[in-house]
Every structure is written in structure tokens, then in C-alpha cells.
Design an enzyme around this catalytic site. Structure first.
Site, PDB file in Angstrom:
ATOM      1  N   GLU A   1      -0.307  15.706   7.870  1.00 44.78           N
ATOM      2  CA  GLU A   1       0.736  14.684   7.935  1.00 44.78           C
ATOM      3  C   GLU A   1       2.093  15.364   7.730  1.00 44.78           C
ATOM      4  OE1 GLU A   1      -0.620  11.083   6.218  1.00 44.78           O
ATOM      5  OE2 GLU A   1       1.204  10.021   6.747  1.00 44.78           O
TER       6      GLU A   1
ATOM      7  N   GLU B   1       0.095  10.460  -4.976  1.00 45.84           N
ATOM      8  CA  GLU B   1       0.302   9.392  -3.991  1.00 45.84           C
ATOM      9  C   GLU B   1      -0.220   8.058  -4.511  1.00 45.84           C
ATOM     10  OE1 GLU B   1      -1.907  10.122  -0.430  1.00 45.84           O
ATOM     11  OE2 GLU B   1      -0.644   8.769   0.751  1.00 45.84           O
TER      12      GLU B   1
HETATM   13  C1  BGC Z   1       2.193   8.505   4.036  1.00 44.10           C
HETATM   14  C2  BGC Z   1       3.179   7.723   3.226  1.00 44.10           C
HETATM   15  C3  BGC Z   1       3.877   6.778   4.145  1.00 44.10           C
HETATM   16  C4  BGC Z   1       2.828   5.814   4.612  1.00 44.10           C
HETATM   17  C5  BGC Z   1       3.324   4.678   5.432  1.00 44.10           C
HETATM   18  C6  BGC Z   1       1.183   7.541   4.534  1.00 44.10           C
HETATM   19  O1  BGC Z   1       0.182   8.118   5.227  1.00 44.10           O
HETATM   20  O2  BGC Z   1       1.643   9.540   3.312  1.00 44.10           O
HETATM   21  O3  BGC Z   1       3.791   8.355   2.233  1.00 44.10           O
HETATM   22  O4  BGC Z   1       5.029   6.212   3.704  1.00 44.10           O
HETATM   23  O5  BGC Z   1       1.768   6.490   5.245  1.00 44.10           O
HETATM   24  O6  BGC Z   1       2.340   4.089   6.102  1.00 44.10           O
END
Ligand code: BGC
Length: 883
Positions: free
Chosen positions: A459, A735
Site C-alpha cells: 500500500e 493502525e
Molecule cells: C489505509 C488507510 C486509509 C484507508 C481508507 C487503508 O487501507 O491503510 O490508512 O486511510 O485504507 O480506506
């Protein structure tokens, strides 16, 4: 008359210190002053500029009256291409003029497309395959006076002259929407050149340009061909110049870097590196001529933000010896392992990376999803070799080394965009200090050219929601002014024709990238994500006091509000649409199914963004538009409150948004605050907020008099809480509140959601936004909203029994602002303050009815204003929270 009690100690421009080849555009300067005269104030200033350090032929602003030392326009206007300008300032106080300040030097890059003689050159090479090496030789006629290398690439580059890297930068040119803006770095290479024959050589990697980005595995987002664009300009003592540029005279070959990818790591076969290819005299007859790669040179732009550099190393400890050696850096970070091994030619060494270990002590790589995060090396020689990757980075704390060679030592190398540290925080409670440091590390690991969500999995994207949540805190912890402004330029470039802001910047998300309940959901213009267009510029303006960011972003801010206006329904509100919402609410079964409704979130942020636009218009825009935006903000807030207010009261985030984004009318604020405090009490301080509520919830409590509840949340140690992570050994911010469970297990897969099991990053900064609350309320340095750049600051420590002392310092635009307070055994609070020249400190002390306040030994009162210098304050019978 001369003021000898007052000295201008430092002067700087809006460009990062030491950066060469800065962009043209508005050039402003700020300065710092010291004075032993408490009554001294800046009444006027004079700024001079000169092409030489001798200041003989000068351009001057003349005498300009005014008190502000922040972001004053430099004399001479914007910089011309390659221009070197020296600047100095003096100020007038009631005693007279100060001496001239130290001189500050700034040097522009190439600012016109006509400055470029270089072409983009490369050789055929397959995506995901081996890296091209490119080189040429050239003659230097004399010892040069000065030499500058202006360089960029399609793909990432590693460039050297006579075999020596031209800088300590990594992963240049960073990540931007390349077809619209490709950044150029400028290096001083004077000392690398020798009289006679020289060689310049570069390796290229796929990087963000051609590598795979995003979880769908798509590569070549920007193109299929790698290329180098370099222009070396040499100036000799007699004033003559030579130029060496990328053109058809260069030659290329495939070399030792067999594959490289941001997510996957590198494969390097050191046996395949052509010996001496970086030096003059190498025989490149067997290499192929390069070909010109079509590229629009108009998009080249001088880089204005600090490059990615190595910022710290950690010696890695052996966690498990033997085959499958496991190493521990002791710190989660973004970077790589520098490994020293002893082995034989052809020995293979494989380094894998992960943020955590599983219960059997092996790397837990599931959270990386499809990122291989593996560096593989084949040794060239007998003996000792140091191995290090290029063109990649990993988010990790642990590494596993396998292979034939013997590991002699391992160092974890942390990299980051090299923003200068700005904040310092310490307190009696070690867990809070660790939390602060964890947030610092999440910022370092995620500020890699772009503010990313996380540094480890497939990501690593510039998610706008995460960025807006963290922008204010990021600006307190590091000098991120130039970093944010660069990213905001890209945010505006990526904005859709109707002003919609993309969910990630640079935007590489397929419109179908996110599927909810079987259907793709639109990700452009989502609440709390798209609002980065207004929230981030405003946070940067407030923190640094330079309105250039608002001037530059104003069209983007306006466009964002127009986009929202166009989406309004007949009832004046944004309709029900997919929203990320209060993402990862700990009580929600799915990341976007928070307790607070997406509709309330959408309209609360709409009102908030309109309000920010109104403020920006009033400052740097148009008065009539300011009034319109302000009326729109009130209207949307009113409608949203009428429709969603009662439901919003039921969640922490609902209350926090209602209070902090000024959705609830003034008459309702006490009721909302009471509901929030009651919720916190009912949950014994447990956090019940996701990405959007978390940055606001403590501020919402303390601003409405509920400091006890704020501390109850901050100091709670059971999950979910900030300190729970610290207690179980986190070294960055997670997270999910419960990425790791109290029993040490990893948050198990949610069978109903294909995405959620893998949202297990241990390095996401959004929840770290709490650190700003710690500076403002625990330490007590709270900037005043209408006096940006810490021109005015509230001195507002909020002692609690659990936290009997704290100190913090912020390296503001005006100088060092510092506080150090202690709750003394006999019950009073002593505060030591250091206030920079130009800042007014307003006392907002923790008082009770019985308190007596003394400042520097004299009786004072709350609300009193202090100016520059050191001050001691004592507050008797203070109010102390009981948490
Ligand atoms: C990310 C986030 C992001 C989110 C929004 C995730 O996969 O890691 O930090 O803001 O998706 O959908």
C-alpha cells in the site's frame, strides 16, 4: 541610534536549510531575534539582498514598519534560474537599529524549460526486471570553481561521479504525479570532479514510476520506460562554462541489480556488476548506445522539500541464532538492513523483513499482504562484504537472514524525508514519553516523499484522510512546511475537473479499487479524506505562520467546496453515499461501519471545510467569497445538526465532531460535552473512536472543561487505549487499537470482510494525532488560533496527579518556545518558560479560586501577557486533575 541589547540571531527563507536548486516562486524570509531588553519590540525592519556576500550592490526593501518577523517578502522578487542570493535583515526597536543579521544564502535551480539541454535517455529493460546502468565520460578543462548537477529520472536513480554517489539522498526523485510534475534535485559536485577525464554513471530502478503500486498489483502507472535526465554545469575560475547532459552520447548496459521494487525488495548479483563502470577509463565498447525516451520537459520542477535520507541506524540484536537467524532492531522503522557478511563468491544471502514475530519466533509476514519485502544478494568475492539494497524500503523491526554466508554484523538503517526535528517532549510518566516517541517514529517512517499510511505492506500510499488527521501534529514534531506544500501542489494537480479530491495523492487508485458488499464504491471526494484540501493547508499556516500555503492552495480549496456544493441534495445536505467515515472505529465490525453515521461525518466535514475556506478567503482571497463560504458553513452545520444531532450524541466521535468542527450550536455545546464526558466515564476511559474522531476527542473534552475525562482516556492502559500499545511494547503507532491482543495474539481475520484481516499495520500515524494534545495540554504550549506561527501562545499546563511534571520545546519560526513545569511536594506549580522574541504568551494557568500567581517574583493574574525572555511562574493552590 544602535540597539546593542537586541540581535537578529538567524535568518532563513521558506526553503529547507541547505537545499540547493530551490524552486522560483514567492521567496520569503523569517528571522529570530534575541534581546536583553524586555520592552524591545520590532517596530520596523529592512531586508537586503545581494548577489555576493559582500553586500556592496544591494537591493533593499527599505524601511518597512511592522512587528512580524515571519514570511516577509525578500527583496528582488522571485529567484531567477540558477540565481544565488544572499539576504540579511536588521530591525528597529525603540532603542534604534540592530546590527545586520547573519547572512543567509539561497540558490535556485533551473526554473525555465529553456534551461534544459538534457534529454531523457534509457535502454530497453523490462518492468520488474534488471536495472539499467548508464554512463558517459567527459573532460574537465581546469579545476572547477563550481559545478552543479541537476538530475531527475523516470524511475528512481542512484547517480555517481567518478564512482562516488553525488549525495546521501535515496529514492530520488521521490513520488509525484510524474506526468504533471517531475522533481529535479540539484547537487554541488564541485569536489567530485578532477581535471582531465571524469565519468558520470547512474543506475535506475522501477520505483513508483514503473513498479507495482496498490493492492491490485498494477504496475507501470506512469509509463513503461525508465530514463535519466541529468545536466551537469561546470563553471571555471575564468567564468567559462561547460555542460554535460544526458543525450545520445551516453551508453547503457544491464547490470547487477537483477530486480527492484518498492514493495518486494531487491535481487542483486554482485558478480554481474561491471568492474569500474563508474570510473573514467572503463571500456564500455560492449555497452549499447542509449535511446531518447519521449518526455515532456515542461513538467520538470525544482524540488522544494527535503530529500529522503538515512536518518538513524540501530545495531540489530540476535533474537534467534542459527539457520534462519532472526534479528531485532528494537525499533519499528522504514528502511533496510545493512549487513556485513563473510562468505564466498556465489554465496546467496536472503534478508526478509517483518514488523512482528509469530508465536514460534518466525517472521509474521501476513500483514505485509503481497509485499515480498525480501532482499536477495549473491556475493561477488571471497571474504567480507557489506550488503545493502537500493530502490526499495521495508517497514520492519525484525529481519530474518538465511543463506550461505556468515553474518558478522547487522544494522537497521532508518530513512525518511529529512525534515528538521521541531518538537521535544518529556514528562514524569514514561509511557507518555514512549507514546510521543512512537508517534515520532511513525511520522519518520511514513514521511517518505509522500505522507503515507504505512511503510510495510502493498500500500504505502498518500491517503488524504490519514494526512489531514495528522497534519497539525506532524507540523509540531518536525519542520514539515516544505514537505506538506510539495504534497499539496500534487493534491491540487490530482483534483478532478469538478474539484473532487482523490483518496490518495499521488492518485494511483483504480476507481474500482474498493469494493463494498460486492460493488465498487467511489473513493473520490470522501469526507475526512478529501477535506485534506482545506485542513492540511490551514494546519500548515497555523503552525508556521506563512500564508504562502493558503495563497497557493486557495484555488484548490475553492474547487473542493464547489465539488461538495454540487453534490448537495435538495435538502441542502450531502446525501447518503459511501464514506470511509470514522474508519476503524474499535466497536465496528467493518472498518467503514463506525457507530457515527457517515452522513453526519460528511456534513460535519463539509461545514468545517467551508469554514476554513472562509478564513482563507478573508486572509488572502476575496471578502465577498469569504462571506459566502461562512454563510455556507453555518447553513450546512445548522442543517446537519438538526438532522443528525441527536444520533451524533450517542458516540464519542459524533460529539467530538459536533464540538471541534463547530456543528453544534453554541447553546448546545455544554450538553454535547456532557454527553461525551459521560460516555468516557461509562467506558472507564476506553477509546471508542476511529481515524476521524481520535484526533479531536481529547481536545473536545478539554476545551469544554472535561480535563479529567481527557486524562482518563490518555492515561488508560487497558485496550483500547494509546498506552495499551505502549504497555505491550509498541515502538510505533498501530493502525488498529487492537492489532495485537492482550494475550499477545494477532487480531484474527474477520471472516465477513476480505480486507479487514490485513489491516494490521503497526505503523500508521493517524491515532498519533493525540500528541498535539500533549503539547498543548500536558506541557501547556497551546498556539492561539488567530496568531499563526506561535506569535501568540497560551501557557496552559493541565497538571494531574499521574503526571506531576512535563517539559516541552518547539522550535517555532520565531525561535525556541519552551516550558518546564513541576507540581511541587508542597502543592504549588512552578513553571519555567522560555519565550522567543515576537511571541506573546498569555497565561491560562491551572488555577482555583484560592490560587495566587507570581511571575518573576511579582504578583500577576491569569490572562496576563508575557513577552520574550525567561520567566518563572508560581501558581499556589493549582487545580490538579485527579487521574
Ligand atoms: C489505509 C488507510 C486509509 C484507508 C481508507 C487503508 O487501507 O491503510 O490508512 O486511510 O485504507 O480506506
Amino acid at each position: 541610534m544602535t540597539d546593542s541589547a537586541t540581535t537578529v540571531t538567524a535568518l532563513r527563507t521558506n526553503h529547507p536549510r541547505g537545499l540547493l536548486g530551490v524552486p522560483s516562486g514567492r521567496l520569503v524570509v523569517s528571522w529570530r531575534v534575541r534581546s536583553s531588553d524586555p520592552a524591545a519590540q520590532q517596530l520596523a525592519f529592512e531586508l537586503q539582498s545581494c548577489a555576493d556576500e559582500d553586500f556592496e550592490v544591494i537591493t533593499s526593501t527599505g524601511v518597512v514598519s511592522g512587528a512580524s518577523a515571519i514570511a516577509r517578502d525578500a527583496p528582488g522578487g522571485p529567484l531567477a534560474s540558477r540565481e544565488v542570493r544572499f539576504l540579511r535583515v536588521r530591525i528597529a526597536t525603540h532603542r534604534g537599529w540592530t546590527r545586520w543579521s547573519p547572512v543567509c544564502r539561497v540558490e535556485a535551480g533551473l526554473t525555465q524549460v529553456s534551461d534544459w539541454h538534457a534529454r531523457a535517455v534509457g535502454i530497453p529493460c523490462t518492468p520488474g526486471g534488471p536495472s539499467p546502468l548508464l554512463r558517459r565520460e567527459f573532460v574537465v578543462r581546469d579545476v572547477p570553481l563550481r559545478a552543479r548537477l541537476h538530475v531527475t529520472s523516470l524511475g528512481v536513480n542512484d547517480i555517481a561521479i567518478n564512482g562516488q554517489r553525488v549525495s546521501g539522498d535515496h529514492l530520488a526523485p521521490g513520488w509525484t504525479p510524474y506526468h504533471q510534475r517531475l522533481l529535479v534535485s540539484t547537487h554541488d559536485v564541485t569536489d567530485l570532479l578532477v581535471r582531465g577525464l571524469n565519468a558520470i554513471g547512474a543506475a535506475l530502478g522501477d520505483g513508483w514510476f514503473r513498479g507495482r503500486l496498490g493492492w491490485l498489483g498494477v504496475d507501470q502507472h506512469y509509463g513503461g520506460e525508465l530514463a535519466l535526465i541529468a545536466q551537469l554545469e561546470i563553471t571555471y575560475p575564468d567564468g567559462s562554462t561547460d555542460r554535460v547532459v544526458t543525450d545520445e552520447a551516453w551508453r547503457g548496459s544491464i547490470g547487477h541489480i537483477r530486480a527492484s521494487g518498492i514493495y518486494d525488495g531487491v535481487d542483486i548479483d554482485w558478480r554481474m556488476e561491471p568492474t569500474g563502470w563508474g570510473s573514467a577509463g572503463f571500456d564500455d565498447a560492449s555497452w549499447q548506445p542509449v535511446r531518447l525516451v519521449p518526455w515532456q520537459m515542461e513538467v520538470l520542477a525544482a524540488a522544494g522539500a527535503p530529500p529522503i535520507r538515512e536518518i538513524r541506524t540501530f545495531t540489530m540484536r540476535v533474537e534467534r541464532a542459527g539457520e534462519g537467524l532472526i534479528l531485532d532492531a528494537g525499533q519499528n522503522l522504514a528502511g533496510w538492513v545493512r549487513l556485513t557478511v563473510r562468505g564466498h563468491a556465489g554465496d546467496r544471502v536472503v534478508v526478509r523483513h517483518a514488523e512482528m514475530l509469530d508465536t514460534s519466533g518466525d517472521l509474521l509476514t501476513m500483514p505485509l499482504r503481497s509485499a515480498r519485502a525480501t532482499d536477495t544478494y549473491l556475493l561477488r568475492d571471497e571474504g567480507v562484504t557489506t550488503l545493502e539494497p537500493v530502490f526499495t524500503f521495508h517497514g520492519f523491526r525484525f529481519a530474518e537472514v538465511t543463506g550461505d554466508a556468515e553474518v558478522l554484523s547487522a544494522v537497521a538503517v532508518a530513512i525518511s524525508s529529512d525534515n528538521e526535528p521541531r518538537g521535544d517532549f518529556e514528562t514524569a510518566e514514561p509511557a507518555l514519553v514512549r507514546l510521543h516517541d512512537n508517534v515520532v517514529w511513525s511520522q519518520l517512517s511514513n514521511f517518505l516523499s509522500v505522507p503515507t499510511d504505512c511503510p510495510q505492506r502493498d500500500e504505502r500510499l498518500g491517503w488524504t484522510g490519514d494526512a489531514q488527521a495528522f497534519a497539525a501534529t506532524a507540523s509540531t514534531l518536525f519542520d514539515t512546511a516544505a514537505f506538506w506544500q510539495s504534497w499539496l501542489v500534487d493534491l491540487a494537480l490530482e483534483q478532478e475537473a469538478d474539484g473532487g479530491v482523490t483518496a490518495v495523492v499521488p492518485n494511483v487508485l483504480d476507481p474500482e479499487a474498493i469494493v463494498v458488499e460486492g460493488s465498487p464504491v467511489g473513493v473520490v471526494g470522501r469526507a475526512g479524506w478529501g477535506d485534506a484540501a482545506t485542513i492540511v493547508p490551514w494546519a500548515v499556516y497555523e503552525s508556521y505562520g506563512d500564508d504562502s500555503v493558503l495563497r497557493r492552495q486557495l484555488p484548490s480549496m475553492r474547487a473542493w467546496i464547489s465539488h461538495l456544493l454540487a453534490r448537495r441534495g435538495p435538502d441542502g445536505l450531502l446525501p447518503t453515499e459511501f464514506q470511509f467515515g470514522d474508519w476503524l472505529d474499535p466497536d465496528a465490525a467493518l472498518p467503514w461501519k463506525a457507530k457515527v453515521s457517515g452522513d453526519f461525518v460528511a456534513n460535519a466535514f463539509f461545514a468545517h471545510s467551508a469554514r476554513i475556506l472562509a478564513r482563507a478567503e478573508a486572509l488572502v482571497g476575496d471578502r465577498a467569497r469569504a462571506a459566502q463560504a461562512s454563510a455556507l458553513a453555518d447553513e450546512v452545520a445548522g442543517l446537519a445538526w438538526a438532522r443528525h444531532g441527536p444520533a451524533a450524541l450517542a458516540s464519542q466521535t459524533g460529539c467530538a465532531l459536533a464540538l471541534q468542527l463547530a456543528v453544534a450550536p453554541a447553546s448546545e455545546r455544554a450538553r454535547v460535552a456532557a454527553a461525551l464526558a459521560a460516555d468516557v466515564d461509562r467506558r472507564s476511559g476506553a477509546i471508542a473512536t476511529g481515524f476521524l474522531g481520535t484526533p479531536l476527542v481529547l481536545e473536545a473534552l478539554s476545551n469544554t472543561g472535561h480535563v479529567e475525562q481527557a486524562y482518563r482516556m490518555l492515561l488508560r492502559r487497558d485496550a483500547p487505549s494509546w498506552l495499551y500499545q505502549v504497555e505491550v511494547g509498541a515502538t510505533t503507532v498501530w493502525e488498529r487499537w487492537d492489532a495485537l491482543r492482550p494475550d499477545g495474539s494477532v487480531n484474527p481475520a474477520d471472516p465477513t470482510d476480505p480486507a479487514s484481516p490485513n489491516l494490521l499495520s503497526l505503523n500508521h500515524y493517524a491515532y498519533g494525532a493525540v500528541v498535539d494534545w500533549m503539547y498543548r495540554n500536558v506541557a501547556g504550549l497551546a498556539p492561539v488560533a488567530d496568531a499563526p506561527g506561535y506569535q501568540s501562545v497560551l501557557i496552559a499546563p493541565r497538571p494531574t496527579v499521574g503526571v506531576p511534571w512535563a517539559r516541552a520545546a518547539i522550535d517555532t519560526s520565531l525561535g525556541r518556545l519552551a516550558i518546564d513545569w513541576t507540581l511541587r511536594p508542597h502543592g504549588d506549580v512552578r513553571i519555567d518558560l522560555e519565550i522567543p522574541f515576537g511571541t506573546t504568551a498569555v497565561l491560562a494557568l491551572p488555577i482555583t479560586e484560592r490560587s495566587i500567581i507570581t511571575v518573576d517574583g511579582e504578583m500577576s493574574h491569569d490572562g496576563a501577557r508575557l513577552t520574550h525572555g525567561d520567566h518563572q511562574i508560581v501558581v499556589t493552590a493549582p487545580s490538579v486533575a485527579s487521574v
